[in-house]
Write a protein that holds these residues in place. Structure first.
Motif, PDB file in Angstrom:
ATOM      1  N   VAL A 257      -0.411   0.252   2.353  1.00 11.87           N
ATOM      2  CA  VAL A 257      -0.069  -0.759   3.357  1.00 11.87           C
ATOM      3  C   VAL A 257      -1.244  -1.712   3.485  1.00 11.87           C
ATOM      4  CG1 VAL A 257       0.462  -1.200   5.782  1.00 11.87           C
ATOM      5  CG2 VAL A 257       1.463   0.785   4.620  1.00 11.87           C
ATOM      6  N   VAL A 258      -1.010  -2.976   3.174  1.00  9.98           N
ATOM      7  CA  VAL A 258      -2.012  -4.018   3.380  1.00  9.98           C
ATOM      8  C   VAL A 258      -1.417  -5.020   4.360  1.00  9.98           C
ATOM      9  CG1 VAL A 258      -3.466  -5.782   2.339  1.00  9.98           C
ATOM     10  CG2 VAL A 258      -2.947  -3.686   1.069  1.00  9.98           C
ATOM     11  N   ALA A 259      -1.958  -5.042   5.573  1.00  9.01           N
ATOM     12  CA  ALA A 259      -1.440  -5.912   6.621  1.00  9.01           C
ATOM     13  C   ALA A 259      -2.437  -7.015   6.913  1.00  9.01           C
ATOM     14  CB  ALA A 259      -1.160  -5.104   7.883  1.00  9.01           C
ATOM     15  N   HIS A 260      -1.913  -8.200   7.121  1.00 12.08           N
ATOM     16  CA  HIS A 260      -2.746  -9.338   7.517  1.00 12.08           C
ATOM     17  C   HIS A 260      -1.929 -10.141   8.517  1.00 12.08           C
ATOM     18  CE1 HIS A 260      -5.830 -12.469   7.155  1.00 12.08           C
ATOM     19  NE2 HIS A 260      -4.834 -13.330   7.191  1.00 12.08           N
ATOM     20  N   GLY A 261      -2.267  -9.985   9.800  1.00 12.65           N
ATOM     21  CA  GLY A 261      -1.512 -10.687  10.827  1.00 12.65           C
ATOM     22  C   GLY A 261      -0.033 -10.360  10.742  1.00 12.65           C
ATOM     23  N   PRO A 262       0.800 -11.381  10.504  1.00  5.55           N
ATOM     24  CA  PRO A 262       2.254 -11.161  10.528  1.00  5.55           C
ATOM     25  C   PRO A 262       2.849 -10.759   9.184  1.00  5.55           C
ATOM     26  CG  PRO A 262       1.810 -13.486  10.298  1.00  5.55           C
ATOM     27  CD  PRO A 262       0.463 -12.800  10.371  1.00  5.55           C
ATOM     28  N   PHE A 263       2.012 -10.445   8.202  1.00  3.23           N
ATOM     29  CA  PHE A 263       2.488 -10.073   6.871  1.00  3.23           C
ATOM     30  C   PHE A 263       2.094  -8.627   6.576  1.00  3.23           C
ATOM     31  CE2 PHE A 263       1.096 -14.659   6.354  1.00  3.23           C
ATOM     32  CZ  PHE A 263       2.365 -15.186   6.623  1.00  3.23           C
ATOM     33  N   VAL A 264       3.026  -7.854   6.014  1.00  3.30           N
ATOM     34  CA  VAL A 264       2.743  -6.472   5.622  1.00  3.30           C
ATOM     35  C   VAL A 264       3.236  -6.270   4.195  1.00  3.30           C
ATOM     36  CG1 VAL A 264       3.057  -4.025   6.118  1.00  3.30           C
ATOM     37  CG2 VAL A 264       2.975  -5.672   8.002  1.00  3.30           C
ATOM     38  N   MET A 265       2.283  -6.127   3.273  1.00  6.16           N
ATOM     39  CA  MET A 265       2.632  -5.984   1.859  1.00  6.16           C
ATOM     40  C   MET A 265       1.929  -4.749   1.286  1.00  6.16           C
ATOM     41  SD  MET A 265       4.703  -8.549   1.678  1.00  6.16           S
ATOM     42  CE  MET A 265       5.024  -8.684  -0.084  1.00  6.16           C
ATOM     43  N   ASN A 266       1.905  -4.639  -0.044  1.00  6.07           N
ATOM     44  CA  ASN A 266       1.283  -3.484  -0.700  1.00  6.07           C
ATOM     45  C   ASN A 266      -0.095  -3.788  -1.282  1.00  6.07           C
ATOM     46  OD1 ASN A 266       4.559  -3.050  -1.545  1.00  6.07           O
ATOM     47  ND2 ASN A 266       3.504  -1.319  -0.628  1.00  6.07           N
ATOM     48  N   THR A 267      -0.384  -5.080  -1.524  1.00  2.00           N
ATOM     49  CA  THR A 267      -1.666  -5.453  -2.125  1.00  2.00           C
ATOM     50  C   THR A 267      -2.214  -6.714  -1.459  1.00  2.00           C
ATOM     51  OG1 THR A 267      -0.740  -6.941  -3.813  1.00  2.00           O
ATOM     52  CG2 THR A 267      -0.846  -4.587  -4.370  1.00  2.00           C
ATOM     53  N   ARG A 268      -3.519  -6.923  -1.604  1.00  2.00           N
ATOM     54  CA  ARG A 268      -4.130  -8.148  -1.077  1.00  2.00           C
ATOM     55  C   ARG A 268      -3.598  -9.380  -1.794  1.00  2.00           C
ATOM     56  NH1 ARG A 268      -7.962  -7.348   2.552  1.00  2.00           N
ATOM     57  NH2 ARG A 268      -8.983  -5.303   2.686  1.00  2.00           N
ATOM     58  N   GLU A 269      -3.289  -9.209  -3.077  1.00  3.07           N
ATOM     59  CA  GLU A 269      -2.731 -10.340  -3.831  1.00  3.07           C
ATOM     60  C   GLU A 269      -1.401 -10.786  -3.235  1.00  3.07           C
ATOM     61  OE1 GLU A 269      -5.791  -8.387  -6.086  1.00  3.07           O
ATOM     62  OE2 GLU A 269      -3.969  -7.564  -5.154  1.00  3.07           O
ATOM     63  N   GLU A 270      -0.584  -9.830  -2.827  1.00  5.67           N
ATOM     64  CA  GLU A 270       0.707 -10.169  -2.216  1.00  5.67           C
ATOM     65  C   GLU A 270       0.528 -10.832  -0.860  1.00  5.67           C
ATOM     66  OE1 GLU A 270       3.429  -6.618  -4.221  1.00  5.67           O
ATOM     67  OE2 GLU A 270       2.440  -6.289  -2.283  1.00  5.67           O
ATOM     68  N   ILE A 271      -0.514 -10.443  -0.131  1.00  2.15           N
ATOM     69  CA  ILE A 271      -0.817 -11.118   1.140  1.00  2.15           C
ATOM     70  C   ILE A 271      -1.188 -12.575   0.863  1.00  2.15           C
ATOM     71  CG2 ILE A 271      -2.456 -11.251   3.037  1.00  2.15           C
ATOM     72  CD1 ILE A 271      -0.452  -9.032   3.452  1.00  2.15           C
TER      73      ILE A 271
END
Length: 294
Positions: A257-271
């Motif tokens: 789980v890679v979360a950044h504010g309102p986005f929750v993805m699997n990798t930093r690249e996807e964020i």
């Protein structure tokens, strides 16, 4: 009552973290509890009473990608609008379930009548993760009023299970879950003893909204979340006073789980890609946000 029940492994107190003049408590994430996979985040807003001429809820337009938001309106009203063209005003007892998926911008605000007149307000918002295969699924939204949610008698009539998604006692909740999430609110009267379903291998979300419960010899007071072991297919709950629970269970996803504010993805690249897509206007869906009584 069942002979065996899941046992409590930990009890987590919700952390007070007000948002503007909105009373907010957050039981997850919390110290020592990053998530109850796939349940990522829970905000408990209120209970409180707004004065006439108030500013309403502070959740203006903001984006999401990669997960779902489930919002329970316990008292008051909530207006939703998003760039997928969905809009509704949900009243007390209702639920809205938004699959952000590949990306939406939405707003959750108070209708003009609530801002004019004020009144009681209590809302729960839960974030439910999506597995990598569904993170870019097309966005969707379902709003259901209280009369569309089955109220199932439990505990010899001393309890009510309000079934939002999943199946119980031959009935189905009105909102289909992409990942088979079971979700309900539970109301218990003093003296209620109930066995809630908790199938082996499933992660259980159990939060005491108000009142208090006992599981085994341990008490869970209001504004606390209990995590449970996986030793049985039920959780046996007793209530000594009027109590409201948020209760759900789901298959753990078990992915990064890679979360950044309102986005929750699997990798930093996807964020990074989510931020670029949002800035490029790719979350704009069918057009600008619709005005819903704001």
């Amino acid at each position: 009552m069942a002979m065996t029940s899941r046992s409590i492994t930990a009890i987590h107190r919700a952390h007070r973290d007000d948002i503007a003049d909105l009373v907010t408590r957050r039981p997850v994430p919390a110290p020592g509890l990053e998530q109850v996979d796939p349940f990522l985040f829970l905000n408990h807003h209120g209970p409180q009473v707004y004065r006439p001429g108030n500013n309403g809820l502070p959740f203006g337009p903001h984006p999401h990608r990669g997960f779902e938001t489930v919002t329970f309106i316990l008292s008051g009203t909530l207006a939703h609008h998003d760039t997928g063209g969905h809009q509704s005003v949900i009243a007390a007892g209702g639920v809205q379930w938004m699959t952000a998926g590949s990306g939406l911008i939405h707003a959750e605000v108070s209708p003009s009548e609530f801002k004019r007149d004020g009144g009681p307000l209590e809302i729960l918002q839960l974030w439910v993760n999506l597995p990598s295969r569904l993170k870019m699924t097309p966005p969707r939204y379902t709003g259901v009023q209280a009369d569309g949610i089955p109220a199932i008698a439990i505990g010899d009539g001393l309890g009510t299970l309000n079934l939002v998604s999943g199946e119980h006692d031959g009935q189905a909740g009105p909102i289909p879950s992409l990942t088979g999430v079971f979700m309900a609110t539970v109301q218990l009267a003093p003296g209620a003893k109930v066995d809630l379903p908790a199938p082996a291998g499933r992660a259980v979300l159990l939060y005491v909204v108000s009142g208090r419960i006992t599981i085994g010899a341990r008490e869970v007071p209001e504004w606390h979340l209990a995590t449970l072991d996986d030793g049985a297919d039920t959780v046996s709950v007793s209530a000594a006073e009027d109590t409201v629970l948020l209760f759900g269970h789901a298959d753990p996803i078990g992915e990064p789980v890679v979360a950044h504010g309102p986005f929750v993805m699997n990798t930093r690249e996807e964020i990074g890609q989510a931020i670029r897509d949002y800035q490029a206007g790719l979350f704009n869906g069918t057009g600008p946000l619709l005005d819903v009584g704001t």
